[in-house]
Design a protein around this motif. Structure first.
Motif, PDB file in Angstrom:
ATOM      1  N   LEU A  93     -36.142 -64.246   3.698  1.00 43.32           N
ATOM      2  CA  LEU A  93     -35.746 -62.835   3.733  1.00 43.32           C
ATOM      3  C   LEU A  93     -36.982 -61.964   3.533  1.00 43.32           C
ATOM      4  O   LEU A  93     -37.806 -62.248   2.647  1.00 43.32           O
ATOM      5  CB  LEU A  93     -34.749 -62.510   2.621  1.00 43.32           C
ATOM      6  CG  LEU A  93     -33.292 -62.841   2.826  1.00 43.32           C
ATOM      7  CD1 LEU A  93     -32.479 -62.416   1.608  1.00 43.32           C
ATOM      8  CD2 LEU A  93     -32.745 -62.194   4.077  1.00 43.32           C
ATOM      9  N   PRO A  94     -37.140 -60.907   4.316  1.00 46.76           N
ATOM     10  CA  PRO A  94     -38.275 -60.006   4.100  1.00 46.76           C
ATOM     11  C   PRO A  94     -38.279 -59.387   2.697  1.00 46.76           C
ATOM     12  O   PRO A  94     -39.342 -59.116   2.137  1.00 46.76           O
ATOM     13  CB  PRO A  94     -38.091 -58.922   5.155  1.00 46.76           C
ATOM     14  CG  PRO A  94     -37.253 -59.552   6.212  1.00 46.76           C
ATOM     15  CD  PRO A  94     -36.355 -60.522   5.486  1.00 46.76           C
ATOM     16  N   LEU A  95     -37.097 -59.183   2.134  1.00 43.38           N
ATOM     17  CA  LEU A  95     -36.980 -58.626   0.784  1.00 43.38           C
ATOM     18  C   LEU A  95     -36.449 -59.699  -0.154  1.00 43.38           C
ATOM     19  O   LEU A  95     -35.278 -59.743  -0.493  1.00 43.38           O
ATOM     20  CB  LEU A  95     -36.053 -57.402   0.787  1.00 43.38           C
ATOM     21  CG  LEU A  95     -36.622 -56.169   1.480  1.00 43.38           C
ATOM     22  CD1 LEU A  95     -35.523 -55.155   1.756  1.00 43.38           C
ATOM     23  CD2 LEU A  95     -37.745 -55.554   0.662  1.00 43.38           C
ATOM     24  N   HIS A  96     -37.328 -60.601  -0.533  1.00 46.53           N
ATOM     25  CA  HIS A  96     -36.964 -61.644  -1.495  1.00 46.53           C
ATOM     26  C   HIS A  96     -37.601 -61.296  -2.839  1.00 46.53           C
ATOM     27  O   HIS A  96     -38.366 -60.340  -2.944  1.00 46.53           O
ATOM     28  CB  HIS A  96     -37.427 -63.022  -1.004  1.00 46.53           C
ATOM     29  CG  HIS A  96     -38.896 -63.072  -0.677  1.00 46.53           C
ATOM     30  ND1 HIS A  96     -39.867 -63.201  -1.635  1.00 46.53           N
ATOM     31  CD2 HIS A  96     -39.543 -62.953   0.503  1.00 46.53           C
ATOM     32  CE1 HIS A  96     -41.058 -63.189  -1.072  1.00 46.53           C
ATOM     33  NE2 HIS A  96     -40.874 -63.027   0.230  1.00 46.53           N
ATOM     34  N   ARG A  97     -37.227 -62.050  -3.852  1.00 48.20           N
ATOM     35  CA  ARG A  97     -37.751 -61.762  -5.198  1.00 48.20           C
ATOM     36  C   ARG A  97     -39.261 -61.569  -5.134  1.00 48.20           C
ATOM     37  O   ARG A  97     -39.971 -62.358  -4.536  1.00 48.20           O
ATOM     38  CB  ARG A  97     -37.401 -62.895  -6.161  1.00 48.20           C
ATOM     39  CG  ARG A  97     -37.813 -62.566  -7.588  1.00 48.20           C
ATOM     40  CD  ARG A  97     -37.415 -63.645  -8.574  1.00 48.20           C
ATOM     41  NE  ARG A  97     -35.990 -63.721  -8.814  1.00 48.20           N
ATOM     42  CZ  ARG A  97     -35.305 -62.951  -9.658  1.00 48.20           C
ATOM     43  NH1 ARG A  97     -35.949 -62.009 -10.323  1.00 48.20           N
ATOM     44  NH2 ARG A  97     -34.031 -63.106  -9.836  1.00 48.20           N
ATOM     45  N   GLY A  98     -39.735 -60.483  -5.725  1.00 49.58           N
ATOM     46  CA  GLY A  98     -41.156 -60.173  -5.743  1.00 49.58           C
ATOM     47  C   GLY A  98     -41.594 -59.255  -4.607  1.00 49.58           C
ATOM     48  O   GLY A  98     -42.785 -59.021  -4.435  1.00 49.58           O
ATOM     49  N   TRP A  99     -40.655 -58.703  -3.844  1.00 48.54           N
ATOM     50  CA  TRP A  99     -40.990 -57.867  -2.702  1.00 48.54           C
ATOM     51  C   TRP A  99     -41.822 -56.642  -3.038  1.00 48.54           C
ATOM     52  O   TRP A  99     -42.541 -56.135  -2.203  1.00 48.54           O
ATOM     53  CB  TRP A  99     -39.724 -57.432  -1.948  1.00 48.54           C
ATOM     54  CG  TRP A  99     -38.729 -56.677  -2.790  1.00 48.54           C
ATOM     55  CD1 TRP A  99     -37.655 -57.217  -3.424  1.00 48.54           C
ATOM     56  CD2 TRP A  99     -38.721 -55.295  -3.084  1.00 48.54           C
ATOM     57  NE1 TRP A  99     -36.976 -56.238  -4.112  1.00 48.54           N
ATOM     58  CE2 TRP A  99     -37.606 -55.049  -3.922  1.00 48.54           C
ATOM     59  CE3 TRP A  99     -39.548 -54.227  -2.739  1.00 48.54           C
ATOM     60  CZ2 TRP A  99     -37.301 -53.776  -4.401  1.00 48.54           C
ATOM     61  CZ3 TRP A  99     -39.226 -52.964  -3.230  1.00 48.54           C
ATOM     62  CH2 TRP A  99     -38.116 -52.750  -4.041  1.00 48.54           C
ATOM     63  N   ALA A 100     -41.732 -56.157  -4.256  1.00 49.11           N
ATOM     64  CA  ALA A 100     -42.443 -54.926  -4.612  1.00 49.11           C
ATOM     65  C   ALA A 100     -43.871 -55.176  -5.095  1.00 49.11           C
ATOM     66  O   ALA A 100     -44.629 -54.240  -5.279  1.00 49.11           O
ATOM     67  CB  ALA A 100     -41.676 -54.159  -5.681  1.00 49.11           C
TER      68      ALA A 100
END
Length: 173
Positions: free
Chosen positions: A165-172
């Motif tokens: 997923l492009p927004l997985h845990r740690g995305w920020a």
């Protein structure tokens, strides 16, 4: 939705739903959140960083179809100004879904102070984390539209399990 709902209310409700998603996540349950909150609001919700994965889909129709559906669904409820405002929101949502730098003020100004807008406001169109699937259901029956959404859910669940997923845990970070 309360009569006096505003941006701050919507932001607080987005955070409430993210917290519910975290509760479900802890229990191994997926959550499909259906609502009016665009990707920028979801990512800015204080607890969003704790989600294992985020996938976003905008189920859309053309403006003439949206206008007709509003009139059919709720005869007499929508005056021309309300429909035009609704269509304006839909147009903004389409552009925001593709480009985080498109008019972020629409959701940020007069917002809830707890939101963390800086997580994404420096992103630009093409950033792989800014990923919203657009599903145009204009020419599809309800059954076909549901099938499209179900297929998208399956694809996102598989991507999450594969760590893609492009927004997985740690995305920020």
């Amino acid at each position: 939705m309360p009569e006096d709902a505003n941006r701050q209310w919507r932001h607080r409700m987005t955070e409430m739903w993210v917290r519910r998603a975290l509760d479900y996540q802890d229990r191994g349950i997926d959550l499909l959140l259906s609502g009016q909150s665009p990707l920028g609001e979801l990512l800015a919700a204080p607890s969003a960083l704790r989600l294992d994965g985020i996938a976003v889909c905008l189920v859309d129709v053309t403006d003439p179809v949206r206008r007709a559906r509003l009139v059919e669904r709720d005869p007499g409820r929508w005056d021309i100004q309300a429909i035009d405002a609704y269509l304006g929101w839909a147009a903004w949502r389409r552009k925001h879904a593709l480009d985080p730098s498109h008019r972020p003020d629409v959701i940020i100004e007069d917002g809830w102070p707890g939101m963390a807008w800086q997580r994404w406001t420096g992103w630009h169109s093409g950033d792989p984390r800014w990923c919203t699937q657009l599903l145009d259901t204009t020419d599809h029956s309800v059954t076909e539209s549901v099938d499209q959404v179900e297929q998208w859910i399956t694809e996102q669940r598989n991507a999450h399990q594969a760590g893609q997923l492009p927004l997985h845990r740690g995305w920020a970070s």
